[in-house]
Motif scaffolding. Structure first.
Motif, PDB file in Angstrom:
ATOM      1  N   THR A 111     -48.047  39.576   8.629  1.00 44.55           N
ATOM      2  CA  THR A 111     -47.742  38.747   9.799  1.00 44.55           C
ATOM      3  C   THR A 111     -46.356  38.123   9.700  1.00 44.55           C
ATOM      4  O   THR A 111     -45.615  38.065  10.695  1.00 44.55           O
ATOM      5  CB  THR A 111     -48.797  37.635   9.957  1.00 44.55           C
ATOM      6  OG1 THR A 111     -50.088  38.227  10.145  1.00 44.55           O
ATOM      7  CG2 THR A 111     -48.482  36.758  11.154  1.00 44.55           C
ATOM      8  N   PHE A 112     -45.969  37.673   8.506  1.00 42.86           N
ATOM      9  CA  PHE A 112     -44.688  36.996   8.348  1.00 42.86           C
ATOM     10  C   PHE A 112     -43.552  37.946   7.978  1.00 42.86           C
ATOM     11  O   PHE A 112     -42.387  37.631   8.237  1.00 42.86           O
ATOM     12  CB  PHE A 112     -44.808  35.896   7.281  1.00 42.86           C
ATOM     13  CG  PHE A 112     -45.600  34.702   7.729  1.00 42.86           C
ATOM     14  CD1 PHE A 112     -45.030  33.734   8.523  1.00 42.86           C
ATOM     15  CD2 PHE A 112     -46.931  34.572   7.372  1.00 42.86           C
ATOM     16  CE1 PHE A 112     -45.759  32.632   8.945  1.00 42.86           C
ATOM     17  CE2 PHE A 112     -47.667  33.478   7.785  1.00 42.86           C
ATOM     18  CZ  PHE A 112     -47.089  32.504   8.578  1.00 42.86           C
ATOM     19  N   SER A 113     -43.865  39.087   7.373  1.00 45.46           N
ATOM     20  CA  SER A 113     -42.796  39.977   6.911  1.00 45.46           C
ATOM     21  C   SER A 113     -41.991  40.555   8.060  1.00 45.46           C
ATOM     22  O   SER A 113     -40.746  40.595   8.003  1.00 45.46           O
ATOM     23  CB  SER A 113     -43.390  41.115   6.069  1.00 45.46           C
ATOM     24  OG  SER A 113     -44.000  40.612   4.914  1.00 45.46           O
ATOM     25  N   PHE A 114     -42.660  41.004   9.111  1.00 42.04           N
ATOM     26  CA  PHE A 114     -41.942  41.678  10.196  1.00 42.04           C
ATOM     27  C   PHE A 114     -41.070  40.723  11.012  1.00 42.04           C
ATOM     28  O   PHE A 114     -39.903  41.053  11.294  1.00 42.04           O
ATOM     29  CB  PHE A 114     -42.936  42.421  11.090  1.00 42.04           C
ATOM     30  CG  PHE A 114     -43.352  43.745  10.522  1.00 42.04           C
ATOM     31  CD1 PHE A 114     -42.653  44.902  10.823  1.00 42.04           C
ATOM     32  CD2 PHE A 114     -44.424  43.839   9.653  1.00 42.04           C
ATOM     33  CE1 PHE A 114     -43.014  46.131  10.290  1.00 42.04           C
ATOM     34  CE2 PHE A 114     -44.795  45.047   9.114  1.00 42.04           C
ATOM     35  CZ  PHE A 114     -44.089  46.205   9.435  1.00 42.04           C
ATOM     36  N   PRO A 115     -41.552  39.556  11.432  1.00 44.28           N
ATOM     37  CA  PRO A 115     -40.632  38.648  12.141  1.00 44.28           C
ATOM     38  C   PRO A 115     -39.422  38.251  11.311  1.00 44.28           C
ATOM     39  O   PRO A 115     -38.292  38.220  11.819  1.00 44.28           O
ATOM     40  CB  PRO A 115     -41.520  37.437  12.454  1.00 44.28           C
ATOM     41  CG  PRO A 115     -42.902  37.955  12.458  1.00 44.28           C
ATOM     42  CD  PRO A 115     -42.929  39.029  11.412  1.00 44.28           C
ATOM     43  N   VAL A 116     -39.649  37.956  10.016  1.00 43.58           N
ATOM     44  CA  VAL A 116     -38.532  37.546   9.156  1.00 43.58           C
ATOM     45  C   VAL A 116     -37.542  38.700   8.979  1.00 43.58           C
ATOM     46  O   VAL A 116     -36.322  38.522   9.099  1.00 43.58           O
ATOM     47  CB  VAL A 116     -39.057  37.064   7.791  1.00 43.58           C
ATOM     48  CG1 VAL A 116     -37.898  36.831   6.819  1.00 43.58           C
ATOM     49  CG2 VAL A 116     -39.865  35.785   7.949  1.00 43.58           C
ATOM     50  N   GLY A 117     -38.052  39.898   8.693  1.00 42.25           N
ATOM     51  CA  GLY A 117     -37.180  41.044   8.469  1.00 42.25           C
ATOM     52  C   GLY A 117     -36.434  41.477   9.726  1.00 42.25           C
ATOM     53  O   GLY A 117     -35.237  41.793   9.669  1.00 42.25           O
ATOM     54  N   ILE A 118     -37.117  41.474  10.865  1.00 37.84           N
ATOM     55  CA  ILE A 118     -36.468  41.889  12.119  1.00 37.84           C
ATOM     56  C   ILE A 118     -35.371  40.899  12.513  1.00 37.84           C
ATOM     57  O   ILE A 118     -34.266  41.300  12.901  1.00 37.84           O
ATOM     58  CB  ILE A 118     -37.524  42.017  13.238  1.00 37.84           C
ATOM     59  CG1 ILE A 118     -38.479  43.176  12.931  1.00 37.84           C
ATOM     60  CG2 ILE A 118     -36.857  42.241  14.587  1.00 37.84           C
ATOM     61  CD1 ILE A 118     -39.668  43.246  13.855  1.00 37.84           C
ATOM     62  N   ARG A 119     -35.685  39.616  12.423  1.00 39.69           N
ATOM     63  CA  ARG A 119     -34.687  38.611  12.793  1.00 39.69           C
ATOM     64  C   ARG A 119     -33.484  38.659  11.838  1.00 39.69           C
ATOM     65  O   ARG A 119     -32.340  38.456  12.263  1.00 39.69           O
ATOM     66  CB  ARG A 119     -35.322  37.222  12.786  1.00 39.69           C
ATOM     67  CG  ARG A 119     -34.392  36.134  13.313  1.00 39.69           C
ATOM     68  CD  ARG A 119     -35.143  34.828  13.516  1.00 39.69           C
ATOM     69  NE  ARG A 119     -34.258  33.768  13.958  1.00 39.69           N
ATOM     70  CZ  ARG A 119     -33.876  33.570  15.209  1.00 39.69           C
ATOM     71  NH1 ARG A 119     -34.322  34.404  16.161  1.00 39.69           N
ATOM     72  NH2 ARG A 119     -33.075  32.579  15.536  1.00 39.69           N
ATOM     73  N   SER A 120     -33.726  38.935  10.557  1.00 38.37           N
ATOM     74  CA  SER A 120     -32.618  39.055   9.614  1.00 38.37           C
ATOM     75  C   SER A 120     -31.727  40.230   9.966  1.00 38.37           C
ATOM     76  O   SER A 120     -30.491  40.153   9.841  1.00 38.37           O
ATOM     77  CB  SER A 120     -33.154  39.214   8.191  1.00 38.37           C
ATOM     78  OG  SER A 120     -33.826  38.053   7.760  1.00 38.37           O
ATOM     79  N   ALA A 121     -32.335  41.335  10.405  1.00 43.07           N
ATOM     80  CA  ALA A 121     -31.536  42.504  10.790  1.00 43.07           C
ATOM     81  C   ALA A 121     -30.735  42.251  12.057  1.00 43.07           C
ATOM     82  O   ALA A 121     -29.567  42.648  12.162  1.00 43.07           O
ATOM     83  CB  ALA A 121     -32.463  43.708  10.975  1.00 43.07           C
TER      84      ALA A 121
END
Length: 319
Positions: A111-121
């Motif tokens: 749940t937290f990995s994808f929002p954090v990773g996408i926003r970082s990209a």
């Protein structure tokens, strides 16, 4: 599609057979006799060793032992050498203890990995990206047991509540609602600890995969057409970036069996990880072999699920 399923199942059954043979041979190639459970015990006489070898078929040829072991396993008659209890019953009990820990930890991780990773990209080299990268590497670098002790100390000293075990001592006499809340509270810290490392690692994978996809020609074409940023990133780029994670998602099933030895030991959680660790220390080979066999089944099942999810993520892929 039916032909694919048939071929895939046959391949996996053959693979499972070889895994069972190799694991059985590795156990018997280990130093020492399997019957040497407690050689320093003066009550462990040669007569007892001989009786035990006969009872557990250790006096028979290796191939006969293999056939008898898996026959007893599939019929549910395999027992532990330590306490003579049914192995499948012991595994099922520990499985039910590890299941909520695994489910909650997995949900938090994905749940937290994808929002954090996408926003970082999307915000590459910005303040958010640098902060997320620093925090991710910090969580990866901190040993799990050290982070666990920090959480325990902060929780106990600040909130003055117990966090060790699956439930508070004496709560069994309370109402069902209190028992559920108490069990949920004891689940929070181990789940958070299990998810922190996963979020740190998986978010880095998501970021790198999204950066690779964002640089593709079709993404630039979508931007040139005037599509909104949400449509470009979350509909076009994200769907293509998901393919590597489909494989990773299928391979999380063995976590149902593996558990986490460190987390379960620190929090005194009677789960699958501790069961496997105790079986290895006690040379309880029926438990070790059964856990290894179930893990192999889950790995093969996970790969089959991944193949099916590929069709959902990318319709171009044909079985």
């Amino acid at each position: 599609m039916i032909a694919y399923f048939g071929k895939s199942i046959i391949q996996k059954v053959v693979t499972l057979f070889f895994v069972s043979v190799v694991s059985f041979l590795i156990i018997h190639l280990a130093p020492g006799e399997p019957s040497q459970i407690d050689p320093l015990n003066p009550k462990f006489t040669p007569e007892m060793v001989a009786r035990m070898r006969t009872e557990f078929n250790l006096d028979k040829p290796l191939h006969v032992q293999y056939l008898l072991f898996y026959k007893n396993l599939f019929t549910g008659r395999i027992v532990s050498w330590r306490d003579n209890l049914p192995v499948l019953g012991k595994i099922w009990e520990r499985f039910l203890n590890s299941l909520p820990l695994f489910v909650v930890g997995t949900i938090l991780t994905w749940t937290f990995s994808f929002p954090v990773g996408i926003r970082s990209a999307i915000m590459r080299d910005g303040v958010y990206d640098k902060s997320a990268t620093f925090l991710a590497y910090l969580l990866i670098s901190i040993p799990g047991f050290f982070f666990a002790y920090i959480l325990i100390i902060l929780t106990v000293t600040k909130l003055h509540v117990p966090v060790i075990g699956m439930q508070t001592f004496g709560v069994t006499s309370a109402s069902p609602l209190v028992q559920i809340m108490d069990r949920t509270w004891h689940l929070v810290l181990p789940s958070i600890l299990g998810a922190t490392g996963g979020v740190a690692v998986l978010s880095r994978y998501v970021r790198s995969q999204m950066l690779e996809i964002i640089g593709q020609d079709y993404v630039r074409t979508a931007r040139a057409k005037g599509l909104s940023s949400e449509t470009v990133y979350y509909k076009h780029a994200l769907r293509n970036a998901l393919l590597p994670f489909v494989t990773m998602f299928g391979l999380i099933l063995p976590g149902l069996i593996g558990g986490s030895v460190i987390i379960e030991s620190i929090f005194s959680w009677p789960g699958m990880g501790r069961l496997a660790y105790e079986a290895i220390l006690g040379r309880d080979y029926p438990v070790i072999l059964t856990l290894n066999f179930i893990t192999a089944v889950l790995v093969l099942a996970g790969t089959l699920i991944s193949d099916l999810l590929y069709m959902v993520v990318d319709p171009r892929i044909k079985l």
